[in-house]
Design an enzyme around this catalytic site. Structure first.
Site, PDB file in Angstrom:
ATOM      1  N   THR A  75      19.018   6.314  20.004  1.00 13.13           N
ATOM      2  CA  THR A  75      18.408   4.978  20.007  1.00 13.13           C
ATOM      3  C   THR A  75      19.242   4.005  19.178  1.00 13.13           C
ATOM      4  OG1 THR A  75      16.978   5.648  18.162  1.00 13.13           O
ATOM      5  CG2 THR A  75      16.071   5.823  20.395  1.00 13.13           C
ATOM      6  N   TRP A 100      16.863  13.833  16.671  1.00 16.70           N
ATOM      7  CA  TRP A 100      18.009  13.563  17.524  1.00 16.70           C
ATOM      8  C   TRP A 100      19.215  14.459  17.264  1.00 16.70           C
ATOM      9  CZ3 TRP A 100      16.920  10.683  21.539  1.00 16.70           C
ATOM     10  CH2 TRP A 100      15.892   9.732  21.438  1.00 16.70           C
ATOM     11  N   ASP A 126       8.019   7.601   1.843  1.00 10.30           N
ATOM     12  CA  ASP A 126       7.016   8.348   2.608  1.00 10.30           C
ATOM     13  C   ASP A 126       7.542   9.711   3.063  1.00 10.30           C
ATOM     14  OD1 ASP A 126       8.786   7.074   4.287  1.00 10.30           O
ATOM     15  OD2 ASP A 126       7.280   6.528   5.790  1.00 10.30           O
ATOM     16  N   ARG A 166       0.802  -1.224   0.000  1.00  9.47           N
ATOM     17  CA  ARG A 166       0.000   0.000   0.000  1.00  9.47           C
ATOM     18  C   ARG A 166       0.839   1.281   0.000  1.00  9.47           C
ATOM     19  NH1 ARG A 166      -3.435  -3.652   3.051  1.00  9.47           N
ATOM     20  NH2 ARG A 166      -2.169  -3.304   4.906  1.00  9.47           N
ATOM     21  N   ASN A 197      -1.018   2.020  10.255  1.00 13.13           N
ATOM     22  CA  ASN A 197      -2.166   1.112  10.277  1.00 13.13           C
ATOM     23  C   ASN A 197      -2.719   0.864   8.880  1.00 13.13           C
ATOM     24  OD1 ASN A 197      -2.928   3.883  10.304  1.00 13.13           O
ATOM     25  ND2 ASN A 197      -5.048   3.290  10.730  1.00 13.13           N
ATOM     26  N   GLU A 232      18.330   0.825   9.773  1.00 11.19           N
ATOM     27  CA  GLU A 232      18.857   2.093  10.281  1.00 11.19           C
ATOM     28  C   GLU A 232      19.883   1.864  11.385  1.00 11.19           C
ATOM     29  OE1 GLU A 232      16.552   5.918  10.447  1.00 11.19           O
ATOM     30  OE2 GLU A 232      16.496   5.365  12.577  1.00 11.19           O
TER      31      GLU A 232
END
Length: 370
Positions: A261, A252, A229, A140, A364, A319
C-alpha cells in the site's frame, strides 16, 4: 570581627550553600525529574522550552547534562579505540533458512535465532551506550495506551543498558505515575495538540527532529521512535541497534511489492511507482543513530510539507513518506515482524518469539475526527 569581615564571611557562606544545592539537584542521586513544557520548540533554540521540577514519582534518578557530556566524550574516545564489531561476529543468516535474512544490499534482517546475544551484550556493555526511545501520547491515547506501553518498555527495552524515555504528551497532568528500574529515566515534554489525528501522526516527524537537534543528539548513542499503541512482550535488545533501522510491517512481509500500500499518486512526494520497492516498512518502529534518525525525520517532514503545498495527503501519512525514504536510503538493519506483531494475523511458524505486539485498535475511542 569587623563589619567588613562579617559581610565577606556571610557572602562566602551563601555562595557555598547555593553551589551545594545546585550540585545536589543536578546529581544522579537527586530525587527530581525535569518536565519540559514545549509548545512549539524551535530547532536549536532551547529558550522556548519551559519547565518545572516535580517529585520523582516517575523515576529514581535524574539526568545530569554536565556530567553526561563529560562521560560522552570519554565514551567516544573508548569507542574509537575499541575493535569494531563485524556482522559475521554476531549474525548467522543460515540459522533461519525459512525466511529472508539478508537484503539485496547485504543488510541483515534480524529474526529470532539469527543473532548471538552474548557477543552483542558483551560488546555494547563495553561501549557503555545510552539508548533513547521517543513515544507520543496525545488526547485519549494517554489514558488508553501510555501506562501499559511504559511499564512493558521498562521491563523489556534494552535491559541492562542506560535508557532515556522521551515522552511527548499534550497534558502532563495525565502522565501515569510509574517507577522505573535501574539505568532508566524519563523526560516528559508537553506538545501542542492538533485537531486531526493525521496531523498528530505527521507532526511527530517535525517534533522528533527538533528535539534531536536541541538535546537528544548529545544524550544518546542510538534512538528508537515508537507508536504508543503497542506492548512489549519479550526482550527488545541490542541486536536491534544500527545506523538506520527499519521495521517490517506484519501484514505485508510475505507480499509482493506491487501489492504494497505505497502511495501510488504521482502528485505526492511519497510516490512509489509499481515495479519498485523492497519491503513495506511500519512507521510504528524506526530508529538508528541520532544523526540518521534526524535525517529520516527531516526528509519525511519535507515530503509532508511538499504534499501540503500541493494540497495532497499521502495515503498512510508519515508511513508513506517513511517508505519512500527507505526506498531511496536503504536501511542498514531491518527488524523481522517478530518485533512488531499483530496477533489478529494468527501466529505462523516463522514467528518464533513476539517482541512487541499491537494493541487492539479502538479508533472510535481515541481519535477525535472520525
Amino acid at each position: 570581627m569587623n563589619v567588613k569581615g562579617r559581610v565577606v564571611l556571610s557572602m562566602l557562606v551563601v555562595s557555598t550553600v547555593i553551589v551545594v544545592f545546585w550540585e545536589y539537584i543536578n546529581s544522579p542521586e537527586g530525587s527530581f525529574l525535569w518536565i519540559y513544557h514545549s509548545k512549539n520548540p524551535e530547532v536549536g533554540d532551547s529558550s522556548t522550552q519551559k519547565g518545572w521540577w516535580f517529585p520523582s514519582w516517575f523515576n529514581n534518578r535524574t539526568h545530569s547534562y554536565p556530567e553526561e557530556e563529560a562521560v560522552d566524550e570519554g565514551d567516544e574516545q573508548r569507542k574509537e579505540n575499541s575493535e569494531e564489531l563485524q556482522l559475521s561476529d554476531w549474525f548467522n543468516p543460515q540459522k533461519r533458512p525459512d525466511v529472508v535474512t539478508v537484503t539485496e544490499w547485504k543488510a541483515p534482517v534480524v529474526w529470532e535465532g539469527t543473532y548471538n546475544k552474548a557477543i552483542l551484550e558483551n560488546y555494547y556493555a563495553r561501549q557503555k551506550i545510552t539508548v533513547g526511545l521517543t513515544v507520543f501520547a496525545v488526547g485519549r491515547y494517554i489514558e488508553h495506551y501510555l501506562e501499559e506501553f511504559l511499564i512493558s518498555a521498562n521491563r523489556y527495552f534494552m535491559v541492562g543498558h542506560k535508557v532515556i524515555f522521551y515522552i511527548m504528551v499534550d497534558d502532563v497532568s495525565k502522565m501515569p505515575l510509574i517507577e522505573l528500574g535501574p539505568l532508566r529515566s524519563f523526560k516528559v515534554f508537553e506538545i501542542k495538540p492538533e485537531k486531526r489525528w493525521q496531523d498528530i501522526s505527521m507532526m511527530r516527524m517535525k517534533i522528533i527532529g527538533e528535539h534531536i537537534v536541541a538535546h537528544i543528539q548529545h544524550e544518546v548513542d542510538f534512538l528508537f521512535c515508537m507508536d504508543v499503541d503497542q506492548v512489549f512482550q519479550d526482550s527488545f535488545g541490542v541486536e536491534t541497534l544500527g545506523q538506520s533501522v527499519a521495521q517490517l510491517q506484519a501484514w505485508w512481509y510475505k507480499a509482493d511489492p506491487d501489492e504494497f500500500t505505497y502511495e501510488r499518486r504521482k502528485e505526492s512526494a511519497a510516490y512509489i511507482p509499481f515495479g519498485e520497492g523492497d519491503f513495506y516498512y511500519h512507521a510504528a518502529i524506526f530508529g538508528g543513530t541520532p544523526t540518521q534518525v534526524l535525517n529520516i525525520t527531516q526528509e519525511c517532514f519535507k515530503g509532508i510539507l511538499q504534499d501540503k503545498k500541493n494540497d495532497i495527503e499521502a495515503e498512510w501519512h508519515d508511513e508513506s513518506h517513511l517508505n519512500k525514504y527507505f526506498l531511496l536510503n536503504k536501511p542498514t538493519k531491518i527488524l523481522s515482524p517478530e518485533y512488531c506483531w499483530d496477533y489478529h494475523i494468527g501466529l505462523p511458524s516463522d514467528i518464533k518469539i513476539v517482541k512487541i505486539s499491537w494493541q487492539t485498535k479502538e479508533y472510535n475511542l481515541v481519535r477525535n475526527n472520525i
